[in-house]
Write an enzyme that holds these catalytic residues in place. Sequence first.
Site, PDB file in Angstrom:
ATOM      1  N   SER A  56     -42.448 -25.799-149.893  1.00  0.00           N
ATOM      2  CA  SER A  56     -43.755 -25.955-150.530  1.00  0.00           C
ATOM      3  C   SER A  56     -44.123 -24.713-151.313  1.00  0.00           C
ATOM      4  O   SER A  56     -43.845 -23.597-150.893  1.00  0.00           O
ATOM      5  CB  SER A  56     -44.841 -26.216-149.477  1.00  0.00           C
ATOM      6  OG  SER A  56     -46.103 -26.289-150.119  1.00  0.00           O
ATOM      7  N   LYS A 110     -42.708 -31.064-143.408  1.00  0.00           N
ATOM      8  CA  LYS A 110     -43.144 -30.960-144.811  1.00  0.00           C
ATOM      9  C   LYS A 110     -43.970 -32.191-145.203  1.00  0.00           C
ATOM     10  O   LYS A 110     -44.963 -32.092-145.926  1.00  0.00           O
ATOM     11  CB  LYS A 110     -41.935 -30.798-145.750  1.00  0.00           C
ATOM     12  CG  LYS A 110     -42.294 -30.846-147.242  1.00  0.00           C
ATOM     13  CD  LYS A 110     -43.213 -29.707-147.626  1.00  0.00           C
ATOM     14  CE  LYS A 110     -43.846 -29.677-148.978  1.00  0.00           C
ATOM     15  NZ  LYS A 110     -43.602 -30.543-150.033  1.00  0.00           N
ATOM     16  N   HIS A 113     -47.302 -31.687-143.816  1.00  0.00           N
ATOM     17  CA  HIS A 113     -47.944 -30.665-144.668  1.00  0.00           C
ATOM     18  C   HIS A 113     -48.587 -31.354-145.876  1.00  0.00           C
ATOM     19  O   HIS A 113     -49.729 -31.080-146.234  1.00  0.00           O
ATOM     20  CB  HIS A 113     -46.889 -29.641-145.119  1.00  0.00           C
ATOM     21  CG  HIS A 113     -47.308 -28.767-146.265  1.00  0.00           C
ATOM     22  ND1 HIS A 113     -47.358 -29.232-147.576  1.00  0.00           N
ATOM     23  CD2 HIS A 113     -47.705 -27.476-146.324  1.00  0.00           C
ATOM     24  CE1 HIS A 113     -47.771 -28.264-148.376  1.00  0.00           C
ATOM     25  NE2 HIS A 113     -47.984 -27.180-147.636  1.00  0.00           N
ATOM     26  N   ASN A 114     -47.853 -32.240-146.513  1.00  0.00           N
ATOM     27  CA  ASN A 114     -48.381 -32.916-147.698  1.00  0.00           C
ATOM     28  C   ASN A 114     -49.534 -33.847-147.347  1.00  0.00           C
ATOM     29  O   ASN A 114     -50.489 -33.969-148.113  1.00  0.00           O
ATOM     30  CB  ASN A 114     -47.273 -33.694-148.414  1.00  0.00           C
ATOM     31  CG  ASN A 114     -46.411 -32.780-149.273  1.00  0.00           C
ATOM     32  OD1 ASN A 114     -46.292 -31.588-148.991  1.00  0.00           O
ATOM     33  ND2 ASN A 114     -45.795 -33.322-150.300  1.00  0.00           N
ATOM     34  N   GLU A 117     -52.380 -31.743-147.087  1.00  0.00           N
ATOM     35  CA  GLU A 117     -52.717 -31.353-148.476  1.00  0.00           C
ATOM     36  C   GLU A 117     -53.602 -32.430-149.126  1.00  0.00           C
ATOM     37  O   GLU A 117     -54.620 -32.120-149.752  1.00  0.00           O
ATOM     38  CB  GLU A 117     -51.404 -31.178-149.241  1.00  0.00           C
ATOM     39  CG  GLU A 117     -51.491 -30.902-150.726  1.00  0.00           C
ATOM     40  CD  GLU A 117     -50.071 -30.824-151.339  1.00  0.00           C
ATOM     41  OE1 GLU A 117     -49.266 -29.980-150.905  1.00  0.00           O
ATOM     42  OE2 GLU A 117     -49.771 -31.629-152.244  1.00  0.00           O
ATOM     43  N   LYS A 188     -47.074 -39.254-155.253  1.00  0.00           N
ATOM     44  CA  LYS A 188     -45.631 -39.510-155.296  1.00  0.00           C
ATOM     45  C   LYS A 188     -45.109 -40.087-153.986  1.00  0.00           C
ATOM     46  O   LYS A 188     -43.933 -40.416-153.893  1.00  0.00           O
ATOM     47  CB  LYS A 188     -44.885 -38.228-155.644  1.00  0.00           C
ATOM     48  CG  LYS A 188     -45.163 -37.748-157.062  1.00  0.00           C
ATOM     49  CD  LYS A 188     -44.087 -36.800-157.549  1.00  0.00           C
ATOM     50  CE  LYS A 188     -44.605 -35.936-158.675  1.00  0.00           C
ATOM     51  NZ  LYS A 188     -45.535 -34.883-158.179  1.00  0.00           N
ATOM     52  N   ARG A 375     -59.743 -59.437-126.193  1.00  0.00           N
ATOM     53  CA  ARG A 375     -58.306 -59.734-126.179  1.00  0.00           C
ATOM     54  C   ARG A 375     -57.954 -60.593-124.970  1.00  0.00           C
ATOM     55  O   ARG A 375     -57.127 -61.509-125.034  1.00  0.00           O
ATOM     56  CB  ARG A 375     -57.487 -58.428-126.150  1.00  0.00           C
ATOM     57  CG  ARG A 375     -57.603 -57.600-127.425  1.00  0.00           C
ATOM     58  CD  ARG A 375     -56.824 -56.290-127.303  1.00  0.00           C
ATOM     59  NE  ARG A 375     -55.396 -56.490-127.259  1.00  0.00           N
ATOM     60  CZ  ARG A 375     -54.594 -56.142-126.260  1.00  0.00           C
ATOM     61  NH1 ARG A 375     -55.112 -55.564-125.193  1.00  0.00           N
ATOM     62  NH2 ARG A 375     -53.308 -56.377-126.320  1.00  0.00           N
ATOM     63  N   HIS A 381     -54.651 -61.227-122.641  1.00  0.00           N
ATOM     64  CA  HIS A 381     -53.902 -59.983-122.805  1.00  0.00           C
ATOM     65  C   HIS A 381     -54.140 -58.993-121.655  1.00  0.00           C
ATOM     66  O   HIS A 381     -53.547 -57.928-121.642  1.00  0.00           O
ATOM     67  CB  HIS A 381     -54.253 -59.338-124.152  1.00  0.00           C
ATOM     68  CG  HIS A 381     -53.772 -60.140-125.323  1.00  0.00           C
ATOM     69  ND1 HIS A 381     -52.436 -60.397-125.536  1.00  0.00           N
ATOM     70  CD2 HIS A 381     -54.444 -60.776-126.319  1.00  0.00           C
ATOM     71  CE1 HIS A 381     -52.303 -61.145-126.630  1.00  0.00           C
ATOM     72  NE2 HIS A 381     -53.503 -61.399-127.113  1.00  0.00           N
TER      73      HIS A 381
HETATM   74  C1  6PG Z   1     -45.873 -28.597-152.304  1.00  0.00           C
HETATM   75  C2  6PG Z   1     -46.388 -29.888-152.871  1.00  0.00           C
HETATM   76  C3  6PG Z   1     -45.302 -30.602-153.605  1.00  0.00           C
HETATM   77  C4  6PG Z   1     -45.782 -31.674-154.536  1.00  0.00           C
HETATM   78  C5  6PG Z   1     -46.517 -32.784-153.868  1.00  0.00           C
HETATM   79  C6  6PG Z   1     -47.386 -33.522-154.843  1.00  0.00           C
HETATM   80  O1  6PG Z   1     -46.021 -28.436-151.108  1.00  0.00           O
HETATM   81  O2  6PG Z   1     -45.363 -27.770-153.067  1.00  0.00           O
HETATM   82  O3  6PG Z   1     -46.830 -30.678-151.833  1.00  0.00           O
HETATM   83  O4  6PG Z   1     -44.387 -31.050-152.669  1.00  0.00           O
HETATM   84  O5  6PG Z   1     -46.557 -31.075-155.520  1.00  0.00           O
HETATM   85  O6  6PG Z   1     -45.581 -33.652-153.330  1.00  0.00           O
HETATM   86  O7  6PG Z   1     -47.664 -34.710-154.259  1.00  0.00           O
HETATM   87  P1  6PG Z   1     -48.382 -35.888-154.997  1.00  0.00           P
HETATM   88  O8  6PG Z   1     -47.775 -36.014-156.377  1.00  0.00           O
HETATM   89  O9  6PG Z   1     -48.110 -37.064-154.123  1.00  0.00           O
HETATM   90  O10 6PG Z   1     -49.825 -35.493-155.066  1.00  0.00           O
END
Ligand code: 6PG
Length: 410
Positions: A56, A110, A113-114, A117, A188, A375, A381
């Site tokens: 990252s 990771k 982490h995202n 983010e 992404k 349920r 259940h």
């Molecule tokens: C990092 C970012 C990197 C990327 C993201 C963008 O840690 O450097 O997270 O991996 O910029 O995947 O994600 P999106 O395009 O899904 O916002």
Amino acid sequence: MVQAGKGTDAVISELVSRFEPGDIIVDGGNANFHDTIRREAEIKPTGIHFVGAGISGGEEGALNGPSIMPGGSVESYETLGPILASIAAVAEGEPCVTHIGTDGAGHFVKMVHNGIEYADMQLIAEAYDLIRRGTGKSPSEIADVFAEWNTGDLESYLIEITAEVLRQTDAATGQPLVDVILDEAGAKGTGAWTVQNALDLGVPVSGIAEAVFARSLSSKRAQREAAADLPGPDEAWTVAPEDTDAFIEDVRQALYASKIIAYSQGFDEIIAGAEQYGWNVHKGEVAKIWRAGCIIRARFLNRIAEAYADDPSLVALAVAPYFRDAIAGGQSAWRRVVATAAQAGIPTPAFSSSLAYYDGLRADRLPAALVQGQRDFFGAHTYRRVDRDGVFHTLWSGDRSEIETTPSSH
Ligand code: 6PG
């Protein structure tokens, strides 16, 4: 560093045909950790090591050192560790790299982490929206607010760059850039993976999920246009000039409390993933290697590292003394902000869901008891009781007496 997906497999097969036993292939892309587990298992018989490493830091990290989250074998890390340490970002004298765990552990961490983010970005965006719509401050005035916040508990890369983005003027129109950017957020996929895996693991990462869904909603142009004239609150909402500073401080506290919940949920997913896939992930070390180089680098990651150092088996970050006190200090503001947003008709999915999660976590008694009753009614259940062991069913379509379906131990 190749784009995750088929390209990675193609590059790997080319490398495998040329490498020798003992050589190491490092995949530094945003690979799905399931693929990393598969690839590592496929390559192992050749004697070549395959290491999936989360990296990252974006463009700046590429120049000045990223945060690196390598998985793979312990043996490969003996060779790789010093090399990665020499290129990683440095936080308080320590390189931002640690062996996360075997096979896909690095890419899993990771991924989370995202996810964090995404939540952090959405929370900041909600804070901006509330301040803008409530106080009428301009983007550049709000940039000053974020710059000020960046000197305190909220100090982080994402707050810092938010101020920069808000201060930017569009050369073509002279308007604030944020006002000419189309309000449809891209993605992404790593945020969605975080939520998909959390669902599989049964971990409620509600703040992260709302952040992912908020991006999806933003991109539903046709639906948004069709819904644009749906009714909102009867009265327009503005913050009185004399209340502006107090309101902004409330938003700051709501942001901090929600951010604690987002990280707490993310670490819950790391703990659950580690258990599921047999990784010995050191939570405090993960917090430490996120202190520099990566997108979610923030002052308060030191507090997370301390919390896990004090209690390695901490059941939830939100209950660690520092975070408990931080939320206790900010929860009244948090409630005011969420209530105000609801009344004003301003969407705050991440603020609101984080508060709902917090209240769910601390509730003595949840309406899950009623869900269990429902349920049992429609599908037999069964349920457990608060006053004795065993599994029970009420004969809903009979005389409504209760039967014990599994004998209790006493
Ligand atoms: C990092 C970012 C990197 C990327 C993201 C963008 O840690 O450097 O997270 O991996 O910029 O995947 O994600 P999106 O395009 O899904 O916002």
